[in-house]
Design a protein around this motif. Structure first.
Motif, PDB file in Angstrom:
ATOM      1  N   GLU A  83       1.135  -1.190   0.101  1.00 43.44           N
ATOM      2  CA  GLU A  83      -0.106  -0.020  -0.018  1.00 43.44           C
ATOM      3  C   GLU A  83       0.767   1.155   0.127  1.00 43.44           C
ATOM      4  O   GLU A  83       1.740   1.114   1.030  1.00 43.44           O
ATOM      5  CB  GLU A  83      -0.944   0.317   1.497  1.00 43.44           C
ATOM      6  CG  GLU A  83      -1.996  -1.268   1.346  1.00 43.44           C
ATOM      7  CD  GLU A  83      -3.062  -0.905   0.122  1.00 43.44           C
ATOM      8  OE1 GLU A  83      -3.458   0.217  -0.174  1.00 43.44           O
ATOM      9  OE2 GLU A  83      -3.658  -1.639  -0.456  1.00 43.44           O
ATOM     10  N   PRO A  84       0.639   2.173  -1.062  1.00 47.01           N
ATOM     11  CA  PRO A  84       1.352   3.560  -0.934  1.00 47.01           C
ATOM     12  C   PRO A  84       0.941   4.178   0.285  1.00 47.01           C
ATOM     13  O   PRO A  84       0.135   4.249   1.004  1.00 47.01           O
ATOM     14  CB  PRO A  84       0.940   4.160  -2.041  1.00 47.01           C
ATOM     15  CG  PRO A  84       0.307   3.258  -3.115  1.00 47.01           C
ATOM     16  CD  PRO A  84      -0.108   2.205  -2.102  1.00 47.01           C
ATOM     17  N   GLY A  85       2.109   4.875   0.743  1.00 52.49           N
ATOM     18  CA  GLY A  85       1.935   5.862   1.893  1.00 52.49           C
ATOM     19  C   GLY A  85       3.212   5.955   2.750  1.00 52.49           C
ATOM     20  O   GLY A  85       4.338   5.532   2.221  1.00 52.49           O
ATOM     21  N   THR A  86       3.135   6.463   3.967  1.00 51.17           N
ATOM     22  CA  THR A  86       4.344   6.748   4.611  1.00 51.17           C
ATOM     23  C   THR A  86       4.524   6.024   5.804  1.00 51.17           C
ATOM     24  O   THR A  86       3.393   6.121   6.583  1.00 51.17           O
ATOM     25  CB  THR A  86       4.644   8.321   5.080  1.00 51.17           C
ATOM     26  OG1 THR A  86       4.734   9.084   3.650  1.00 51.17           O
ATOM     27  CG2 THR A  86       5.679   8.644   5.910  1.00 51.17           C
ATOM     28  N   TYR A  87       5.391   5.213   5.998  1.00 51.87           N
ATOM     29  CA  TYR A  87       5.463   4.384   7.159  1.00 51.87           C
ATOM     30  C   TYR A  87       6.937   4.658   7.992  1.00 51.87           C
ATOM     31  O   TYR A  87       7.782   4.377   7.410  1.00 51.87           O
ATOM     32  CB  TYR A  87       5.685   2.652   6.713  1.00 51.87           C
ATOM     33  CG  TYR A  87       4.549   2.267   5.710  1.00 51.87           C
ATOM     34  CD1 TYR A  87       4.796   2.647   4.475  1.00 51.87           C
ATOM     35  CD2 TYR A  87       3.809   1.444   6.242  1.00 51.87           C
ATOM     36  CE1 TYR A  87       3.627   2.179   3.778  1.00 51.87           C
ATOM     37  CE2 TYR A  87       2.408   1.060   5.513  1.00 51.87           C
ATOM     38  CZ  TYR A  87       2.615   1.209   4.181  1.00 51.87           C
ATOM     39  OH  TYR A  87       1.504   0.932   3.216  1.00 51.87           O
ATOM     40  N   GLU A  88       6.312   5.056   9.277  1.00 51.65           N
ATOM     41  CA  GLU A  88       7.551   5.471  10.161  1.00 51.65           C
ATOM     42  C   GLU A  88       7.590   4.397  11.374  1.00 51.65           C
ATOM     43  O   GLU A  88       6.568   3.555  11.360  1.00 51.65           O
ATOM     44  CB  GLU A  88       7.125   6.840  10.823  1.00 51.65           C
ATOM     45  CG  GLU A  88       7.036   8.033   9.877  1.00 51.65           C
ATOM     46  CD  GLU A  88       6.737   9.314  10.801  1.00 51.65           C
ATOM     47  OE1 GLU A  88       6.006   9.356  11.745  1.00 51.65           O
ATOM     48  OE2 GLU A  88       6.776  10.252  10.035  1.00 51.65           O
ATOM     49  N   TYR A  89       8.913   4.512  11.470  1.00 45.65           N
ATOM     50  CA  TYR A  89       9.266   3.246  12.459  1.00 45.65           C
ATOM     51  C   TYR A  89      10.375   3.645  13.454  1.00 45.65           C
ATOM     52  O   TYR A  89      10.729   4.491  13.262  1.00 45.65           O
ATOM     53  CB  TYR A  89       9.527   1.887  11.865  1.00 45.65           C
ATOM     54  CG  TYR A  89      10.802   1.866  10.887  1.00 45.65           C
ATOM     55  CD1 TYR A  89      10.621   2.248   9.632  1.00 45.65           C
ATOM     56  CD2 TYR A  89      11.851   1.806  11.356  1.00 45.65           C
ATOM     57  CE1 TYR A  89      11.700   2.587   9.050  1.00 45.65           C
ATOM     58  CE2 TYR A  89      13.283   1.815  10.708  1.00 45.65           C
ATOM     59  CZ  TYR A  89      13.049   2.160   9.291  1.00 45.65           C
ATOM     60  OH  TYR A  89      14.014   2.195   8.650  1.00 45.65           O
ATOM     61  N   THR A  90      10.309   2.883  14.439  1.00 46.51           N
ATOM     62  CA  THR A  90      11.431   3.111  15.422  1.00 46.51           C
ATOM     63  C   THR A  90      11.993   1.956  16.029  1.00 46.51           C
ATOM     64  O   THR A  90      11.585   0.651  15.488  1.00 46.51           O
ATOM     65  CB  THR A  90      10.761   3.905  16.415  1.00 46.51           C
ATOM     66  OG1 THR A  90      11.995   4.360  17.432  1.00 46.51           O
ATOM     67  CG2 THR A  90       9.665   3.407  17.424  1.00 46.51           C
ATOM     68  N   CYS A  91      13.005   1.912  16.769  1.00 49.00           N
ATOM     69  CA  CYS A  91      13.384   0.839  17.572  1.00 49.00           C
ATOM     70  C   CYS A  91      12.748   0.845  19.173  1.00 49.00           C
ATOM     71  O   CYS A  91      13.012   1.796  19.729  1.00 49.00           O
ATOM     72  CB  CYS A  91      14.879   0.792  17.678  1.00 49.00           C
ATOM     73  SG  CYS A  91      15.915  -0.471  18.683  1.00 49.00           S
ATOM     74  N   SER A  92      12.385  -0.198  19.483  1.00 43.17           N
ATOM     75  CA  SER A  92      11.753  -0.137  20.924  1.00 43.17           C
ATOM     76  C   SER A  92      12.593  -0.129  21.979  1.00 43.17           C
ATOM     77  O   SER A  92      12.362   0.363  22.931  1.00 43.17           O
ATOM     78  CB  SER A  92      10.844  -1.300  21.028  1.00 43.17           C
ATOM     79  OG  SER A  92      11.573  -2.557  20.821  1.00 43.17           O
ATOM     80  N   LEU A  93      13.750  -0.427  21.743  1.00 42.14           N
ATOM     81  CA  LEU A  93      14.759  -0.201  22.662  1.00 42.14           C
ATOM     82  C   LEU A  93      15.549   1.329  22.530  1.00 42.14           C
ATOM     83  O   LEU A  93      16.074   1.563  23.567  1.00 42.14           O
ATOM     84  CB  LEU A  93      15.829  -1.196  22.724  1.00 42.14           C
ATOM     85  CG  LEU A  93      15.442  -2.789  22.792  1.00 42.14           C
ATOM     86  CD1 LEU A  93      16.682  -3.695  22.663  1.00 42.14           C
ATOM     87  CD2 LEU A  93      14.724  -2.715  24.245  1.00 42.14           C
ATOM     88  N   HIS A  94      15.507   1.773  21.693  1.00 42.98           N
ATOM     89  CA  HIS A  94      16.279   3.007  21.349  1.00 42.98           C
ATOM     90  C   HIS A  94      15.202   4.039  20.621  1.00 42.98           C
ATOM     91  O   HIS A  94      15.436   3.810  19.152  1.00 42.98           O
ATOM     92  CB  HIS A  94      17.567   2.648  20.663  1.00 42.98           C
ATOM     93  CG  HIS A  94      18.357   1.643  21.135  1.00 42.98           C
ATOM     94  ND1 HIS A  94      18.449   0.413  20.500  1.00 42.98           N
ATOM     95  CD2 HIS A  94      19.379   1.757  22.212  1.00 42.98           C
ATOM     96  CE1 HIS A  94      19.424  -0.343  21.161  1.00 42.98           C
ATOM     97  NE2 HIS A  94      19.713   0.382  22.389  1.00 42.98           N
ATOM     98  N   PRO A  95      14.430   4.739  21.274  1.00 36.23           N
ATOM     99  CA  PRO A  95      13.479   5.552  20.566  1.00 36.23           C
ATOM    100  C   PRO A  95      14.055   6.825  19.720  1.00 36.23           C
ATOM    101  O   PRO A  95      13.508   7.154  19.050  1.00 36.23           O
ATOM    102  CB  PRO A  95      12.932   6.202  21.874  1.00 36.23           C
ATOM    103  CG  PRO A  95      13.127   5.163  23.006  1.00 36.23           C
ATOM    104  CD  PRO A  95      14.331   4.562  22.780  1.00 36.23           C
ATOM    105  N   ASP A  96      15.360   7.016  19.967  1.00 38.92           N
ATOM    106  CA  ASP A  96      15.995   7.965  19.144  1.00 38.92           C
ATOM    107  C   ASP A  96      16.344   7.442  17.722  1.00 38.92           C
ATOM    108  O   ASP A  96      16.650   8.195  16.872  1.00 38.92           O
ATOM    109  CB  ASP A  96      17.600   8.291  19.811  1.00 38.92           C
ATOM    110  CG  ASP A  96      17.477   9.220  20.939  1.00 38.92           C
ATOM    111  OD1 ASP A  96      16.185   9.594  21.242  1.00 38.92           O
ATOM    112  OD2 ASP A  96      18.239   9.451  21.633  1.00 38.92           O
ATOM    113  N   MET A  97      16.291   6.083  17.515  1.00 37.55           N
ATOM    114  CA  MET A  97      16.411   5.349  16.280  1.00 37.55           C
ATOM    115  C   MET A  97      15.018   5.614  15.585  1.00 37.55           C
ATOM    116  O   MET A  97      14.152   4.990  16.055  1.00 37.55           O
ATOM    117  CB  MET A  97      16.865   3.974  16.425  1.00 37.55           C
ATOM    118  CG  MET A  97      18.070   3.756  16.971  1.00 37.55           C
ATOM    119  SD  MET A  97      18.630   2.134  17.229  1.00 37.55           S
ATOM    120  CE  MET A  97      18.503   1.563  15.406  1.00 37.55           C
TER     121      MET A  97
END
Ligand SMILES: [Cu+2]
Length: 105
Positions: A83-97
């Motif tokens: 599906e087209p779109g913008t997918y943001e993600y992070t690392c659950s241990l390092h929220p700065d990532m």
């Protein structure tokens, strides 16, 4: 009298078949590239290799229900974006990532 002329097939489009799709390196406490643009149907591979530091890939916002890898030190996680779109993600241990996958039609 009929003359059959055949031929005239031009191999105009030579689609370069990508053997390896887009790759995000998970190293040095970061996703690289942090933003990657792919097309719908592409499979993104996250390659975990951060010298023993554990990370994961967890979607945030609208991507929350979409993206979730295991916690990993090495190895790969793949996901095929349909599906087209913008997918943001992070690392659950390092929220700065943080990282973003932009999927175009
Ligand atoms: Cu991490």
């Amino acid at each position: 009298m009929t003359a059959v002329v055949s031929g005239c097939s031009s191999p105009a489009e030579e689609a370069p078949e990508a053997t390896t799709g887009p790759v995000v390196q998970v190293a040095n406490m970061a996703y690289a590239p942090s933003t990657i643009t792919v097309r719908a149907g592409d499979t993104v591979t996250w390659n975990f290799d951060d010298r023993g530091v554990t990370h994961d890939v967890v979607g945030v916002g609208a991507a929350k229900s979409v993206l979730r890898s295991r916690l990993m030190q090495t190895g790969t996680f793949t996901y095929t974006f349909t599906e087209p779109g913008t997918y943001e993600y992070t690392c659950s241990l390092h929220p700065d990532m943080t990282g973003t996958v932009v999927v175009t039609p």
